[in-house]
Motif scaffolding. Structure first.
Motif, PDB file in Angstrom:
ATOM      1  N   GLY A 157      43.873  31.957  44.633  1.00 23.38           N
ATOM      2  CA  GLY A 157      42.808  32.418  45.499  1.00 23.38           C
ATOM      3  C   GLY A 157      42.471  33.884  45.377  1.00 23.38           C
ATOM      4  N   SER A 158      43.210  34.613  44.539  1.00 26.06           N
ATOM      5  CA  SER A 158      42.981  36.046  44.383  1.00 26.06           C
ATOM      6  C   SER A 158      41.817  36.305  43.431  1.00 26.06           C
ATOM      7  CB  SER A 158      44.240  36.716  43.840  1.00 26.06           C
ATOM      8  OG  SER A 158      44.477  36.273  42.498  1.00 26.06           O
ATOM      9  N   PRO A 159      41.273  37.524  43.456  1.00 24.68           N
ATOM     10  CA  PRO A 159      40.231  37.870  42.479  1.00 24.68           C
ATOM     11  C   PRO A 159      40.705  37.661  41.034  1.00 24.68           C
ATOM     12  CG  PRO A 159      40.300  39.515  44.216  1.00 24.68           C
ATOM     13  CD  PRO A 159      41.476  38.613  44.444  1.00 24.68           C
ATOM     14  N   SER A 160      41.988  37.911  40.760  1.00 28.74           N
ATOM     15  CA  SER A 160      42.498  37.709  39.402  1.00 28.74           C
ATOM     16  C   SER A 160      42.488  36.234  39.015  1.00 28.74           C
ATOM     17  CB  SER A 160      43.923  38.264  39.282  1.00 28.74           C
ATOM     18  OG  SER A 160      43.917  39.679  39.349  1.00 28.74           O
ATOM     19  N   ALA A 161      42.789  35.356  39.981  1.00 30.44           N
ATOM     20  CA  ALA A 161      42.733  33.925  39.704  1.00 30.44           C
ATOM     21  C   ALA A 161      41.310  33.491  39.384  1.00 30.44           C
ATOM     22  CB  ALA A 161      43.281  33.138  40.891  1.00 30.44           C
ATOM     23  N   GLN A 162      40.363  34.017  40.139  1.00 28.82           N
ATOM     24  CA  GLN A 162      38.955  33.703  39.869  1.00 28.82           C
ATOM     25  C   GLN A 162      38.535  34.231  38.503  1.00 28.82           C
ATOM     26  OE1 GLN A 162      36.810  35.314  43.213  1.00 28.82           O
ATOM     27  NE2 GLN A 162      37.956  34.097  44.713  1.00 28.82           N
ATOM     28  N   SER A 163      39.010  35.420  38.166  1.00 27.81           N
ATOM     29  CA  SER A 163      38.665  36.004  36.867  1.00 27.81           C
ATOM     30  C   SER A 163      39.279  35.209  35.724  1.00 27.81           C
ATOM     31  CB  SER A 163      39.132  37.457  36.816  1.00 27.81           C
ATOM     32  OG  SER A 163      38.433  38.251  37.760  1.00 27.81           O
ATOM     33  N   LEU A 164      40.497  34.710  35.928  1.00 30.72           N
ATOM     34  CA  LEU A 164      41.115  33.877  34.889  1.00 30.72           C
ATOM     35  C   LEU A 164      40.313  32.599  34.670  1.00 30.72           C
ATOM     36  CD1 LEU A 164      45.034  33.782  35.126  1.00 30.72           C
ATOM     37  CD2 LEU A 164      43.593  34.650  33.275  1.00 30.72           C
ATOM     38  N   ASN A 165      39.861  31.996  35.754  1.00 31.69           N
ATOM     39  CA  ASN A 165      39.034  30.790  35.627  1.00 31.69           C
ATOM     40  C   ASN A 165      37.744  31.091  34.868  1.00 31.69           C
ATOM     41  OD1 ASN A 165      40.853  29.173  37.024  1.00 31.69           O
ATOM     42  ND2 ASN A 165      39.894  29.566  39.009  1.00 31.69           N
ATOM     43  N   LEU A 166      37.139  32.223  35.173  1.00 29.98           N
ATOM     44  CA  LEU A 166      35.920  32.625  34.477  1.00 29.98           C
ATOM     45  C   LEU A 166      36.202  32.880  33.000  1.00 29.98           C
ATOM     46  CD1 LEU A 166      32.971  33.488  34.403  1.00 29.98           C
ATOM     47  CD2 LEU A 166      33.698  35.782  35.172  1.00 29.98           C
ATOM     48  N   LEU A 167      37.327  33.537  32.729  1.00 31.41           N
ATOM     49  CA  LEU A 167      37.695  33.817  31.334  1.00 31.41           C
ATOM     50  C   LEU A 167      37.868  32.527  30.551  1.00 31.41           C
ATOM     51  CD1 LEU A 167      38.452  35.969  29.235  1.00 31.41           C
ATOM     52  CD2 LEU A 167      40.817  35.821  30.058  1.00 31.41           C
ATOM     53  N   GLY A 168      38.507  31.534  31.185  1.00 29.26           N
ATOM     54  CA  GLY A 168      38.679  30.249  30.522  1.00 29.26           C
ATOM     55  C   GLY A 168      37.352  29.580  30.227  1.00 29.26           C
ATOM     56  N   SER A 169      36.419  29.694  31.153  1.00 23.84           N
ATOM     57  CA  SER A 169      35.103  29.088  30.947  1.00 23.84           C
ATOM     58  C   SER A 169      34.354  29.784  29.815  1.00 23.84           C
ATOM     59  CB  SER A 169      34.275  29.177  32.236  1.00 23.84           C
ATOM     60  OG  SER A 169      34.908  28.474  33.290  1.00 23.84           O
ATOM     61  N   ILE A 170      34.419  31.107  29.808  1.00 29.61           N
ATOM     62  CA  ILE A 170      33.746  31.859  28.742  1.00 29.61           C
ATOM     63  C   ILE A 170      34.336  31.496  27.386  1.00 29.61           C
ATOM     64  CG2 ILE A 170      33.392  34.166  27.789  1.00 29.61           C
ATOM     65  CD1 ILE A 170      33.334  35.208  30.671  1.00 29.61           C
ATOM     66  N   HIS A 171      35.657  31.456  27.326  1.00 29.37           N
ATOM     67  CA  HIS A 171      36.331  31.157  26.069  1.00 29.37           C
ATOM     68  C   HIS A 171      35.987  29.747  25.600  1.00 29.37           C
ATOM     69  CE1 HIS A 171      39.429  31.576  23.000  1.00 29.37           C
ATOM     70  NE2 HIS A 171      39.854  30.379  23.324  1.00 29.37           N
ATOM     71  N   ALA A 172      35.954  28.800  26.543  1.00 28.15           N
ATOM     72  CA  ALA A 172      35.642  27.419  26.176  1.00 28.15           C
ATOM     73  C   ALA A 172      34.233  27.314  25.619  1.00 28.15           C
ATOM     74  CB  ALA A 172      35.809  26.495  27.379  1.00 28.15           C
ATOM     75  N   SER A 173      33.277  28.050  26.197  1.00 27.19           N
ATOM     76  CA  SER A 173      31.904  27.984  25.703  1.00 27.19           C
ATOM     77  C   SER A 173      31.784  28.624  24.330  1.00 27.19           C
ATOM     78  CB  SER A 173      30.961  28.677  26.696  1.00 27.19           C
ATOM     79  OG  SER A 173      31.219  30.064  26.760  1.00 27.19           O
ATOM     80  N   TRP A 174      32.553  29.676  24.096  1.00 33.77           N
ATOM     81  CA  TRP A 174      32.504  30.321  22.788  1.00 33.77           C
ATOM     82  C   TRP A 174      33.143  29.461  21.708  1.00 33.77           C
ATOM     83  CZ3 TRP A 174      30.881  34.920  20.458  1.00 33.77           C
ATOM     84  CH2 TRP A 174      30.075  35.720  21.274  1.00 33.77           C
ATOM     85  N   ARG A 175      34.034  28.563  22.117  1.00 33.00           N
ATOM     86  CA  ARG A 175      34.666  27.691  21.119  1.00 33.00           C
ATOM     87  C   ARG A 175      33.738  26.575  20.676  1.00 33.00           C
ATOM     88  NH1 ARG A 175      40.608  26.098  22.959  1.00 33.00           N
ATOM     89  NH2 ARG A 175      40.711  25.386  20.812  1.00 33.00           N
ATOM     90  N   GLN A 176      32.636  26.381  21.411  1.00 31.56           N
ATOM     91  CA  GLN A 176      31.647  25.397  20.992  1.00 31.56           C
ATOM     92  C   GLN A 176      30.737  26.034  19.953  1.00 31.56           C
ATOM     93  OE1 GLN A 176      31.751  22.257  22.085  1.00 31.56           O
ATOM     94  NE2 GLN A 176      33.549  22.830  23.309  1.00 31.56           N
ATOM     95  N   PRO A 177      30.673  25.486  18.729  1.00 35.98           N
ATOM     96  CA  PRO A 177      29.906  26.123  17.660  1.00 35.98           C
ATOM     97  C   PRO A 177      28.462  26.395  18.050  1.00 35.98           C
ATOM     98  CG  PRO A 177      31.249  24.337  16.787  1.00 35.98           C
ATOM     99  CD  PRO A 177      31.355  24.273  18.281  1.00 35.98           C
TER     100      PRO A 177
END
Length: 282
Positions: free
Chosen positions: A256-276
């Motif tokens: 629930g912390s800002p860091s947890a939210q940022s980690l979730n966002l980072l995962g989403s960004i990384h996942a989208s970049w892995r899509q060619p």
């Protein structure tokens, strides 16, 4: 009754191996299962009478060299090898091993991939990143390459921006390498890494010459990631039992912390970049 635990262990391990398991030709009629005593002695390069005395409990203090030779002859894995040393009242050699120790097992890779919402990676004592899950790759994406935590800290320009308290991160990194040098100061990878860092970083050379020693602590880590901003992460480090010297590191953000939210966002960004199709064309 004087128990002969060492001899019993050697006898049991010998009985569990066949000549073909160790690349030996079988000859004669075998009255019992497994290798003969003289065959184990040949494989270990020790005198057959000496090995017999070990099994019979008439010799109780084999040298580390003999124990290491017996470990190889009997095909002991890391855990069983350590047990042999303990039975003989000796401390198992825990030197930084060569290329074999640098492999990360498929099972451990699968375990890391089972933590999609938190960064997890395996590193060696010399701080080489040996394997990482997707979120750890995303966390260390500012580095090119994300190969070794010491090189990344001192030689990659991204290091001074990524580590919010760079001085503290630098001190901890050098202290960890000093800790590693206590296990095997002549290890080629350690010598190579220290030589490179000393040559190219005056900060590293100064800290290295201070001889501060420290293993990994449980202090929170503070990062500044260019994609999601500040991150404060705690972590746990676990020794990899089958590969002495390797550690599994798992980062964690307070729920629930800002860091947890940022980690979730980072995962989403990384996942989208892995899509060619999502990657921009240059």
């Amino acid at each position: 009754m004087d128990d002969n635990h060492l001899g019993d262990f050697l006898r049991t391990r010998r009985a569990g191996l066949r000549p073909e398991d160790v690349g030996m030709a079988s000859y004669g009629v075998r009255k019992v299962a497994g290798l003969r005593r003289e065959e184990v002695a040949v494989l270990a390069g020790v005198n057959a009478d000496y090995y017999t005395r070990l099994e019979q409990g008439r010799e109780r203090n084999p040298s580390p060299q003999v124990l290491e030779a017996l470990s190889g002859a009997l095909h002991l894995d890391a855990g069983t090898r350590a047990h042999l040393y303990r039975l003989a009242g000796a401390a198992p050699s825990d030197r930084l091993s060569g290329h074999a120790a640098e492999r990360v097992s498929p099972a451990l890779r699968q375990l890391m991939d089972g933590y999609p919402n938190t960064p997890a990676f395996v590193m060696s004592r010399t701080l080489d990143i040996l394997a990482a899950n997707a979120l750890a790759d995303a966390l260390y994406a500012p580095f090119e390459p994300s190969d070794n935590l010491a090189r990344m800290t001192f030689l990659d320009p991204a290091g001074r921006h990524f580590y919010t308290d760079w001085d503290r991160a630098a001190q901890a990194t050098v202290a960890n390498l000093r800790h590693a040098s206590g296990f095997d100061p002549e290890h080629p990878r350690l010598r190579e890494l220290v030589g490179t860092l000393t040559e190219h970083s005056a900060d590293f050379a100064r800290l290295w010459n201070a001889h501060t020693v420290r293993g990994k602590t449980q202090d929170a880590k503070r990062f500044l990631h260019p994609d999601v901003g500040p991150l404060t992460l705690t972590y746990q480090a676990f020794d990899v039992r089958d590969s002495p010297g390797q550690q599994l590191v798992i980062y964690h953000a307070e729920p629930g912390s800002p860091s947890a939210q940022s980690l979730n966002l980072l995962g989403s960004i990384h996942a989208s970049w892995r899509q060619p199709e999502s990657r921009p064309h240059h």
